[in-house]
Design a protein around this motif. Structure first.
Motif, PDB file in Angstrom:
ATOM      1  N   UNK A  39       0.824  -1.200   0.000  1.00  0.00           N
ATOM      2  CA  UNK A  39       0.000   0.000   0.000  1.00  0.00           C
ATOM      3  C   UNK A  39       0.861   1.254   0.000  1.00  0.00           C
ATOM      4  N   UNK A  40       1.915   1.271   0.803  1.00  0.00           N
ATOM      5  CA  UNK A  40       2.820   2.426   0.832  1.00  0.00           C
ATOM      6  C   UNK A  40       3.480   2.622  -0.536  1.00  0.00           C
ATOM      7  N   UNK A  41       3.851   1.536  -1.171  1.00  0.00           N
ATOM      8  CA  UNK A  41       4.469   1.623  -2.501  1.00  0.00           C
ATOM      9  C   UNK A  41       3.488   2.196  -3.517  1.00  0.00           C
ATOM     10  N   UNK A  42       2.251   1.730  -3.481  1.00  0.00           N
ATOM     11  CA  UNK A  42       1.240   2.230  -4.412  1.00  0.00           C
ATOM     12  C   UNK A  42       0.978   3.720  -4.214  1.00  0.00           C
ATOM     13  N   UNK A  43       1.027   4.169  -2.976  1.00  0.00           N
ATOM     14  CA  UNK A  43       0.773   5.580  -2.679  1.00  0.00           C
ATOM     15  C   UNK A  43       1.897   6.491  -3.157  1.00  0.00           C
TER      16      UNK A  43
END
Length: 130
Positions: A39-43
């Motif tokens: 999720x952090x990577x996608x953000x």
């Protein structure tokens, strides 16, 4: 051929994240964005605009396979090699991951002193093939 400078690294184990970051920043001279989850990577992927993505398969909430699927929906992976750094990749997943954009698999445990050179080689092979 452009020089490899920016690497997105997705790894949830703090000790592996630190070792990888030191290996890539201090020894390799790369700019590294380390994310502890998919999720952090996608953000952050679009703003960071990585040239190469290094990710683990076993991640919390969203595994590396699902993360790769979602990354492919957000950015063009045709010019961004994706390298899995993992101790766990099932052979039956390999074909699907290659289709989604996986370029190579590096296995844990890995040699931190060789990691930057390995990624440069993958980058050069990918860009000479295009």
């Amino acid at each position: 051929m452009r020089e490899l400078k920016r690497i997105l690294h997705v790894e949830d184990v703090p000790s592996i994240q630190v070792i990888t970051r030191i290996a890539l920043e201090k020894l390799g001279g790369f700019e590294v964005l380390s994310c502890p989850s998919g999720q952090a990577a996608l953000e952050q992927v679009e703003a960071f605009a990585p040239q190469l993505i290094l990710l683990d398969v076993m991640l919390p909430q969203m595994d590396g396979v699902e993360l790769l699927r979602q990354l492919a929906e957000r950015i063009d992976l045709s010019d961004v090699p994706v390298v899995f750094l993992t101790g766990n990749l099932q052979f039956e997943e390999h074909d699907e991951l290659s289709r989604l954009g996986m370029h190579a698999v590096l296995h844990k445990p890995f040699d931190p002193l060789q990691l930057a050179a390995r990624l440069r080689t993958i980058w050069e092979e990918r860009h000479h093939a295009v």
